[in-house]
Design an enzyme around this catalytic site. Structure first.
Site, PDB file in Angstrom:
ATOM      1  N   GLU A   1     -23.645 -35.087 -42.130  1.00  0.00           N
ATOM      2  CA  GLU A   1     -23.488 -36.529 -42.269  1.00  0.00           C
ATOM      3  C   GLU A   1     -24.826 -37.210 -42.494  1.00  0.00           C
ATOM      4  O   GLU A   1     -25.841 -36.796 -41.963  1.00  0.00           O
ATOM      5  CB  GLU A   1     -22.870 -37.106 -40.996  1.00  0.00           C
ATOM      6  CG  GLU A   1     -21.468 -36.605 -40.781  1.00  0.00           C
ATOM      7  CD  GLU A   1     -20.882 -37.105 -39.479  1.00  0.00           C
ATOM      8  OE1 GLU A   1     -19.678 -36.934 -39.295  1.00  0.00           O
ATOM      9  OE2 GLU A   1     -21.624 -37.659 -38.658  1.00  0.00           O
TER      10      GLU A   1
ATOM     11  N   CYS B   1     -30.103 -42.451 -41.448  1.00  0.00           N
ATOM     12  CA  CYS B   1     -30.044 -41.395 -40.429  1.00  0.00           C
ATOM     13  C   CYS B   1     -29.704 -40.068 -41.116  1.00  0.00           C
ATOM     14  O   CYS B   1     -28.719 -39.954 -41.832  1.00  0.00           O
ATOM     15  CB  CYS B   1     -28.985 -41.744 -39.390  1.00  0.00           C
ATOM     16  SG  CYS B   1     -28.847 -40.503 -38.087  1.00  0.00           S
TER      17      CYS B   1
ATOM     18  N   CYS C   1     -25.115 -27.695 -34.727  1.00  0.00           N
ATOM     19  CA  CYS C   1     -26.303 -27.736 -33.869  1.00  0.00           C
ATOM     20  C   CYS C   1     -26.178 -26.685 -32.784  1.00  0.00           C
ATOM     21  O   CYS C   1     -25.099 -26.497 -32.225  1.00  0.00           O
ATOM     22  CB  CYS C   1     -26.419 -29.120 -33.229  1.00  0.00           C
ATOM     23  SG  CYS C   1     -27.930 -29.334 -32.246  1.00  0.00           S
TER      24      CYS C   1
ATOM     25  N   CYS D   1     -25.270 -30.028 -26.417  1.00  0.00           N
ATOM     26  CA  CYS D   1     -25.105 -31.156 -25.488  1.00  0.00           C
ATOM     27  C   CYS D   1     -23.625 -31.529 -25.392  1.00  0.00           C
ATOM     28  O   CYS D   1     -22.973 -31.760 -26.414  1.00  0.00           O
ATOM     29  CB  CYS D   1     -25.917 -32.358 -25.967  1.00  0.00           C
ATOM     30  SG  CYS D   1     -27.663 -31.976 -26.231  1.00  0.00           S
TER      31      CYS D   1
HETATM   32  N1  SAH Z   1     -31.241 -32.680 -31.644  1.00  0.00           N
HETATM   33  C1  SAH Z   1     -31.955 -33.940 -31.695  1.00  0.00           C
HETATM   34  C2  SAH Z   1     -31.301 -34.939 -32.632  1.00  0.00           C
HETATM   35  C3  SAH Z   1     -29.924 -35.277 -32.154  1.00  0.00           C
HETATM   36  S1  SAH Z   1     -29.165 -36.823 -32.421  1.00  0.00           S
HETATM   37  C4  SAH Z   1     -32.036 -34.520 -30.304  1.00  0.00           C
HETATM   38  O1  SAH Z   1     -31.329 -34.062 -29.430  1.00  0.00           O
HETATM   39  O2  SAH Z   1     -32.823 -35.440 -30.108  1.00  0.00           O
HETATM   40  C5  SAH Z   1     -30.186 -38.097 -31.865  1.00  0.00           C
HETATM   41  C6  SAH Z   1     -29.833 -38.699 -30.499  1.00  0.00           C
HETATM   42  O3  SAH Z   1     -28.461 -39.085 -30.409  1.00  0.00           O
HETATM   43  C7  SAH Z   1     -30.092 -37.733 -29.370  1.00  0.00           C
HETATM   44  O4  SAH Z   1     -30.809 -38.396 -28.368  1.00  0.00           O
HETATM   45  C8  SAH Z   1     -28.689 -37.398 -28.919  1.00  0.00           C
HETATM   46  O5  SAH Z   1     -28.660 -36.990 -27.586  1.00  0.00           O
HETATM   47  C9  SAH Z   1     -27.975 -38.716 -29.156  1.00  0.00           C
HETATM   48  N2  SAH Z   1     -26.508 -38.623 -29.131  1.00  0.00           N
HETATM   49  C10 SAH Z   1     -25.731 -37.573 -29.448  1.00  0.00           C
HETATM   50  N3  SAH Z   1     -24.425 -37.862 -29.297  1.00  0.00           N
HETATM   51  C11 SAH Z   1     -24.369 -39.130 -28.864  1.00  0.00           C
HETATM   52  C12 SAH Z   1     -23.297 -40.001 -28.533  1.00  0.00           C
HETATM   53  N4  SAH Z   1     -22.024 -39.620 -28.613  1.00  0.00           N
HETATM   54  N5  SAH Z   1     -23.620 -41.256 -28.144  1.00  0.00           N
HETATM   55  C13 SAH Z   1     -24.902 -41.668 -28.076  1.00  0.00           C
HETATM   56  N6  SAH Z   1     -25.944 -40.898 -28.390  1.00  0.00           N
HETATM   57  C14 SAH Z   1     -25.705 -39.640 -28.775  1.00  0.00           C
END
Ligand code: SAH
Length: 368
Positions: free
Chosen positions: A113, A135, A142, A146
């Site tokens: 995306e 973005c 990934c 998380c």
């Molecule tokens: N792997 C990288 C980039 C990921 S996305 C990282 O972890 O930083 C960027 C941010 O969006 C990260 O801080 C991630 O934890 C957050 N994120 C992911 N899913 C989310 C959600 N459902 N709501 C809010 N933030 C989210």
């Protein structure tokens, strides 16, 4: 996979290019060779790259500064992009989300995306140039895992090639001028850094997006950050921390299990000293999980005196996830605790939530 060891070596550029010959997958020198082979001039090749990278033209016929016969030949010979736009959704705030599909490499297809967010007239953080924030994704899926993130739920399909990362910028530029970009889409940027760096060089040199306008978000592998910092990377660093408590971080950021939070913060300190640029810590606020007054105080204790700021991101609901977003009052209380400890904290409400534009949702829907 253990992300503390080196990631798989990215495909050699030449292998990558032979798989798909497109304008973006060729180096500038290779593009010149192809153009002169067609009887055109080297400067025609430069014009072509500029039309794509600076102006976001996606169609040879739109490049009226090239001779018509050459355009017709290029139309037959050389696709500009490798990917396919599989879906597009636009929210009421004009946020546009693209689902892009790239072909198989080493047996693996990739769907990622890219989100284009035009600045809102009243938004102060938006740019004086009035462009959009883009973005961008670095991996299909990934490996970090998380539990609150849509991308983490599908695992890693594969790394994106550098031209596939660059293509997201080009398609974003085609939707409107870019003022900023955040590498916060799918994937963990530091686990595909060699390819990302090639793309960011083109973004800097050829698209003219300065390094203060590009933010890379990572879970913050200390060793990798220490290796990158002396190279004066062309981006601002954001580290996803999400909690001040070690046990909880091991759950919320599973691939970082066993990496002490203090080591991540020390790597952030070193980053500042080496690059002169402050680190932003990201903190996704999950109701009843990491949004208590105690969490805010312990976070303040961890960050007090450090040259760093915090972005608080109220959780963006992902379908079928058990997590919930705190209400505005809880978010504000959390922020106030940080401010009282003299830690700069900003709340980032996400854009485009109403039309499936929340993180990872287009792809998740497609995968089901
Ligand atoms: N792997 C990288 C980039 C990921 S996305 C990282 O972890 O930083 C960027 C941010 O969006 C990260 O801080 C991630 O934890 C957050 N994120 C992911 N899913 C989310 C959600 N459902 N709501 C809010 N933030 C989210």
């Amino acid at each position: 996979m253990d992300p503390r060891t080196d990631p798989p070596t990215p495909a050699a550029p030449s292998a990558e290019r032979h798989a798909q010959r497109t304008l973006l997958a060729l180096s500038p020198a290779e593009l010149v060779a192809l153009f002169t082979g067609l009887g055109a001039q080297p400067f025609h090749a430069r014009i072509a790259r500029e039309n794509v990278l600076r102006k976001g033209l996606l169609d040879w016929n739109a490049m009226t500064s090239l001779p018509a016969t050459l355009r017709a030949e290029l139309e037959r010979e050389l696709p500009i992009l490798a990917g396919r736009e599989a879906a597009r959704s636009t929210a009421a705030d004009r946020t546009t989300k693209l689902l892009l599909e790239f072909s198989r490499q080493a047996g693996r297809a990739a769907a990622v995306e890219t989100v284009h967010m035009p600045s809102l007239a009243l938004e102060h953080e938006s740019d004086e140039r009035g462009g959009a924030t883009l973005c961008v994704s670095t991996q299909a899926g990934c490996p970090i895992g998380c539990p609150f993130c849509a991308s983490g739920q599908l695992g890693l399909a594969r790394n994106l090639a550098s031209h596939e990362i660059l293509e997201q910028y080009v398609r974003g530029r085609a939707l409107g001028p870019l003022a900023r970009s955040v590498v916060m889409g799918m994937g963990e940027p530091l686990l595909n850094y060699a390819n990302l760096a090639v793309a960011l060089d083109a973004v800097h040199d050829e698209m003219g997006l300065g390094s203060r306008r590009v933010t890379v978000s990572t879970v913050g592998f200390p060793d990798r950050l220490r290796k990158l910092a002396p190279g004066r990377p062309r981006f601002q660093l954001a580290i996803s921390l999400h909690t001040p408590d070690q046990e909880q971080r091991d759950e919320l950021v599973p691939a970082m299990r066993g990496v002490p939070i203090e080591e991540v913060l020390a790597a952030g300190d070193d980053w500042f000293h080496e690059t002169g640029r402050e680190v932003t810590y990201e903190y996704v606020l999950l109701r009843g999980v990491n949004d208590s007054a105690g969490h805010a105080r312990r976070l303040a204790d961890r960050l007090r005196g450090r040259r760093a700021s915090v972005n608080l991101i109220p959780y963006n609901p992902v379908s079928e996830s058990p997590y919930r977003r705190p209400d505005a009052a809880a978010v504000e209380a959390f922020r106030r605790t940080l401010l009282e400890a003299r830690i700069v904290a900003t709340v980032r409400w996400s854009r485009g939530v109403e039309s499936d534009a929340a993180c990872g949702q287009l792809r998740l829907r497609g995968a089901r």
